[in-house]
Design an enzyme around this catalytic site. Structure first.
Site, mmCIF file in Angstrom:
data_model
loop_
_atom_site.group_PDB
_atom_site.id
_atom_site.type_symbol
_atom_site.label_atom_id
_atom_site.label_comp_id
_atom_site.label_asym_id
_atom_site.label_seq_id
_atom_site.Cartn_x
_atom_site.Cartn_y
_atom_site.Cartn_z
ATOM 1 N N ILE A 110 0.831 -1.208 0.000
ATOM 2 C CA ILE A 110 0.000 0.000 0.000
ATOM 3 C C ILE A 110 0.864 1.257 0.000
ATOM 4 O O ILE A 110 1.963 1.260 0.558
ATOM 5 C CB ILE A 110 -0.969 -0.008 1.214
ATOM 6 C CG1 ILE A 110 -1.977 1.146 1.129
ATOM 7 C CG2 ILE A 110 -0.215 -0.037 2.528
ATOM 8 C CD1 ILE A 110 -3.139 1.031 2.110
ATOM 9 N N CYS A 111 0.371 2.290 -0.650
ATOM 10 C CA CYS A 111 0.963 3.625 -0.655
ATOM 11 C C CYS A 111 2.349 3.613 -1.315
ATOM 12 O O CYS A 111 2.459 3.407 -2.514
ATOM 13 C CB CYS A 111 0.992 4.170 0.764
ATOM 14 S SG CYS A 111 1.140 5.954 0.885
ATOM 15 N N HIS A 112 3.423 3.806 -0.553
ATOM 16 C CA HIS A 112 4.791 3.741 -1.074
ATOM 17 C C HIS A 112 5.346 2.313 -1.039
ATOM 18 O O HIS A 112 6.428 2.067 -1.555
ATOM 19 C CB HIS A 112 5.719 4.662 -0.272
ATOM 20 C CG HIS A 112 5.463 6.118 -0.486
ATOM 21 N ND1 HIS A 112 4.403 6.783 0.101
ATOM 22 C CD2 HIS A 112 6.136 7.048 -1.205
ATOM 23 C CE1 HIS A 112 4.432 8.053 -0.251
ATOM 24 N NE2 HIS A 112 5.466 8.250 -1.051
ATOM 25 N N GLY A 113 4.621 1.377 -0.441
ATOM 26 C CA GLY A 113 5.065 -0.017 -0.352
ATOM 27 C C GLY A 113 5.405 -0.657 -1.691
ATOM 28 O O GLY A 113 6.326 -1.480 -1.760
ATOM 29 N N TRP A 115 7.182 0.345 -3.935
ATOM 30 C CA TRP A 115 8.598 0.525 -4.269
ATOM 31 C C TRP A 115 9.366 -0.783 -4.096
ATOM 32 O O TRP A 115 10.282 -1.075 -4.852
ATOM 33 C CB TRP A 115 9.220 1.584 -3.365
ATOM 34 C CG TRP A 115 9.296 2.960 -3.944
ATOM 35 C CD1 TRP A 115 9.260 3.321 -5.262
ATOM 36 C CD2 TRP A 115 9.451 4.158 -3.195
ATOM 37 N NE1 TRP A 115 9.372 4.685 -5.370
ATOM 38 C CE2 TRP A 115 9.495 5.221 -4.119
ATOM 39 C CE3 TRP A 115 9.552 4.440 -1.842
ATOM 40 C CZ2 TRP A 115 9.642 6.548 -3.729
ATOM 41 C CZ3 TRP A 115 9.694 5.761 -1.458
ATOM 42 C CH2 TRP A 115 9.736 6.801 -2.391
#
Length: 184
Positions: A110-113, A115
């Site tokens: 989720i979100c920046h995960g 990456w």
């Protein structure tokens, strides 16, 4: 794979995780009867963030070095800016993500995960979503990027932001249930 009540879920995080993206899915899975293990590079408490302010800390259960993929049925990668940015430079963390995706077990970021999914080479040809600032990295890694609360592509589940946590957790639980009922 067992039903959610008997599932063993791994969360990988380090300092700078977005507090709601770790604590809320963790609690919802614990409430559903799953066993949840938090792994980090070390076992000292890690610092959560509430956007740009320090939040709560949590002590990891095990180190990344102690993770055995076969011990878990699914993986969750919370966001926060510093958390996945640090972990994508950690060979062990990247290897865990790569091995989980290759295993076919549910992997939720989720979100920046996401990456970490990019760093592990796991998004080419996949449809995903994320926080807006990560989308160019995902596209450059060969993913088709969409702007939706949750996207499921095979065993990958991705979401954009904390507001999407209910849909994120529900998609992960559904993937775990479908994995539990799929023929071996």
């Amino acid at each position: 794979m067992p039903a959610i009540e008997q599932s063993r879920i791994l969360i990988v995080a380090t300092d700078g995780f977005e507090q709601s993206e770790l604590f809320e899915p963790r609690q919802k899975l614990l409430d559903a009867g799953a066993s949840v293990t938090l792994a980090s590079p070390g076992t000292d408490p890690i610092q959560g963030m509430e956007h740009d302010k320090k939040g709560d800390t949590i002590r990891p259960d095990i180190t990344l070095d102690a993770v055995r993929i076969d011990d878990y049925d699914g993986l969750i990668l919370p966001g926060g800016v510093a958390n996945p940015d640090t972990l994508r430079m950690n060979d062990k963390a990247v290897g865990i993500v790569r091995d989980f995706v290759a295993s076919g077990k549910p992997v939720a970021a989720i979100c920046h995960g996401p990456w970490l999914l990019v760093e592990a080479g796991c998004v080419s040809g996949r449809t995903v979503t994320s926080w807006p600032s990560v989308r160019t990295d995902l596209a450059n890694a060969g993913a088709q990027v969409v702007d939706q609360p949750v996207v499921v592509d095979g065993n990958l589940i991705t979401s954009r932001k904390p507001d999407d946590i209910p849909a994120f957790v529900e998609a992960f639980r559904k993937a775990m249930t479908e994995s539990a009922t799929a023929p071996a």
